[in-house]
Design an enzyme around this catalytic site. Structure first.
Site, PDB file in Angstrom:
ATOM      1  N   GLU A 245       0.874  -1.167   0.000  1.00  0.00           N
ATOM      2  CA  GLU A 245       0.000   0.000   0.000  1.00  0.00           C
ATOM      3  C   GLU A 245       0.911   1.218   0.000  1.00  0.00           C
ATOM      4  O   GLU A 245       1.672   1.429   0.947  1.00  0.00           O
ATOM      5  CB  GLU A 245      -0.907   0.013   1.230  1.00  0.00           C
ATOM      6  CG  GLU A 245      -1.863   1.191   1.241  1.00  0.00           C
ATOM      7  CD  GLU A 245      -2.448   1.436   2.614  1.00  0.00           C
ATOM      8  OE1 GLU A 245      -2.418   2.600   3.061  1.00  0.00           O
ATOM      9  OE2 GLU A 245      -2.912   0.472   3.244  1.00  0.00           O
ATOM     10  N   CYS A 282      -3.495   7.306   5.297  1.00  0.00           N
ATOM     11  CA  CYS A 282      -3.455   6.997   3.869  1.00  0.00           C
ATOM     12  C   CYS A 282      -4.781   7.311   3.188  1.00  0.00           C
ATOM     13  O   CYS A 282      -4.837   7.405   1.957  1.00  0.00           O
ATOM     14  CB  CYS A 282      -3.082   5.547   3.648  1.00  0.00           C
ATOM     15  SG  CYS A 282      -4.052   4.385   4.631  1.00  0.00           S
TER      16      CYS A 282
END
Length: 506
Positions: A245, A282
């Site tokens: 990620e 994020c």
């Protein structure tokens, strides 16, 4: 010997050392121990691993105060934020125990021997099995939920894969304490040495990824860091899966009707979203499309007021602090972006001022907006008569993301369908009338998206996160005594697909 120590981001002072940098020899011992522990975890079976996960959850919960206080000193996050994150972390272990007991994750599939249009078919029985030891890289911004105790660790153990974690340099004491809690609880449950391991230092992480015992890597971090690990993997004699990620802008689109009905509310909620965790999530909205005109003006003014009232935010480490300041300095007149408001002045340590930037869709161009860790976002004004084309233009100019958010009204269903068609290729989760800074752990969750948000077809949050650390195996004409329990004729405890028909558990 180089020592690993954290830094208190509130004042920038070094904390006490907690570990030595892990040597190549030590990495070899840890990875080899993980390989030796793998058969035990796999043979423990679904129910045995579910019980182990429950024991791990209990151990983490019983050490809540020590974990929160240690992480607060290293990260600058307040106790309330960390306490909530730890609650989520404990829940993840229990959640994966439920996934194991339900059993459908192994995708048990049985095809009987018999004639087919292609000719005779043998008896075929397929299920997913653990890949083997997994390397997990802890993230700076989630010292619990995406670190040693995080979802990568929980899902890998659920799969039957031992875990060796690379401790993040922003919270080494938290990482060490977390590892000790897991290791002690695992051994108390009868698990062998090697079920959990931990390495410290950049080179230790590189050596871990290169080690032949490691069968997969879970990583949450920067594109640069992810690319470095991919280079190591590609140089291995036997490449392995890398689940990263890496970056996300998380665009938010507000229609004119939504701005008209909820402009003040949306503007204030936007700033609350970009300052959660000091904007180091994020899923933080980094791009917000707002209509021109009086209704959009109300929303923007609400956001400006909220930013102005926001306190300084403490960032996690010197690298993020420097990157934030550099990125905010670059945004400006030379990029046709205006800094319209900012919050309290930065104080000691790694504190920064929240910032709000504005531009128009006509000035928007590729490269103008990228992921910035910290409390900042860019509002882009568009003509409400061209909302669909404006959104398409904006999304084509930025990298794809974990999320995309639509603020719409109930009578805008036709427009909503058009916007979904535009945003779907660019995101893994589409959110309506909320903000993306919050990722529920559930069966239906997706925390992933097109590159560069992630590089896989899988999610790192939710039930199917376990799929990353499993591989399919088919048994052909195998004796019943050799088959795994879940593939035997008489077994009906979990859902199974038999001769093409899904059979419920009984």
């Amino acid at each position: 010997m180089t020592l690993i120590a954290g830094i208190n981001p509130r004042n920038g002072t070094a904390l006490a050392p907690v570990a030595d940098v892990t040597s190549g020899r030590q990495v070899d011992i840890l990875a080899s121990s993980a390989r030796a522990a793998a058969p035990y975890l796999q043979n423990l079976g679904r129910i045995g691993r579910a019980d182990l996960l429950e024991s791990l959850a209990d151990a983490v919960e019983s050490n809540r105060l020590a974990l929160v206080s240690t992480a607060a000193e290293e990260t600058g996050f307040n106790d309330a934020k960390l306490d909530g994150e730890l609650t989520r972390t404990v829940y993840q272990f229990r959640f994966f125990a439920e996934v194991l007991r339900e059993g459908s994750y192994i995708e048990a599939t049985l095809d009987s021997a018999g004639p087919t249009p292609m000719g005779p078919r043998p008896d075929l029985r397929r299920m997913l099995v653990a890949t083997g030891p997994v390397a997990v890289f802890g993230a700076s911004n989630f010292p619990f939920a995406f670190s040693v105790l995080g979802g990568d660790t929980a899902s890998a153990i659920a799969a039957g894969s031992p875990v060796v974690v690379k401790a993040h340099g922003s919270h080494p004491a938290t990482s060490k304490l977390s590892y000790e809690i897991l290791d002690t609880a695992a051994q108390a449950s009868g698990a062998p040495d090697g079920t959990f391991g931990i390495v410290f230092g950049t080179q230790g992480g590189a050596d871990l990824v290169a080690h032949p015992a490691i069968t997969a890597v879970g990583f949450t971090g920067s594109q640069t860091g992810g690319q470095a690990l991919l280079d190591i993997i590609n140089a291995r004699a036997h490449p392995i899966p890398f689940y990263g990620e890496l970056s996300s802008i998380n665009p938010v689109i507000v229609t004119e009707a939504a701005a008209s009905e909820r402009g003040t509310e949306i503007g204030a909620a936007l700033i609350a979203s970009i300052t959660i965790g000091a904007g180091q999530l994020c899923t933080k909205p980094g791009l917000v499309l707002v209509p021109t005109g009086v209704h959009g003006d109300v929303l923007v003014q609400s956001a400006r007021s909220a930013v102005t009232a926001a306190p300084a935010q403490v960032l996690l480490n010197q690298r993020i602090f420097a990157s934030y300041n550099d990125a905010v300095d670059v945004l400006g007149p030379e990029r046709r972006v205006t800094k319209s408001s900012y919050g309290a002045s930065a104080g000691a340590g790694y504190a920064v001022s929240p910032s709000l930037f504005e531009t128009t869709i006509n000035e928007f161009a590729p490269g103008l907006v990228s992921e910035i860790f910290g409390p900042v976002t860019v509002i882009v004004r568009y003509d409400p008569n061209t909302v669909v084309s404006a959104v398409a233009r904006a999304l084509d100019a930025v990298p794809s993301s974990l999320t995309a958010t639509l603020h719409i009204e109930s009578d805008e269903e036709d427009l909503a369908r058009e916007l979904v068609d535009v945003v779907r290729p660019h995101a893994g989760r589409i959110i309506f009338n909320a903000f993306p800074t919050g990722v529920a752990v559930s069966w239906a969750q997706t925390h992933g998206g097109p590159w560069p948000s992630t590089n896989s077809l899988h999610t790192s949050v939710g039930a199917t996160a376990i799929r990353r650390f499993l591989r399919p195996v088919t048994f052909q004409d195998a004796p019943q005594s050799v088959l795994p329990t879940e593939l035997r004729d008489a077994y009906s405890v979990i859902p199974r697909r038999i001769d093409g028909v899904m059979q419920p558990a009984r």
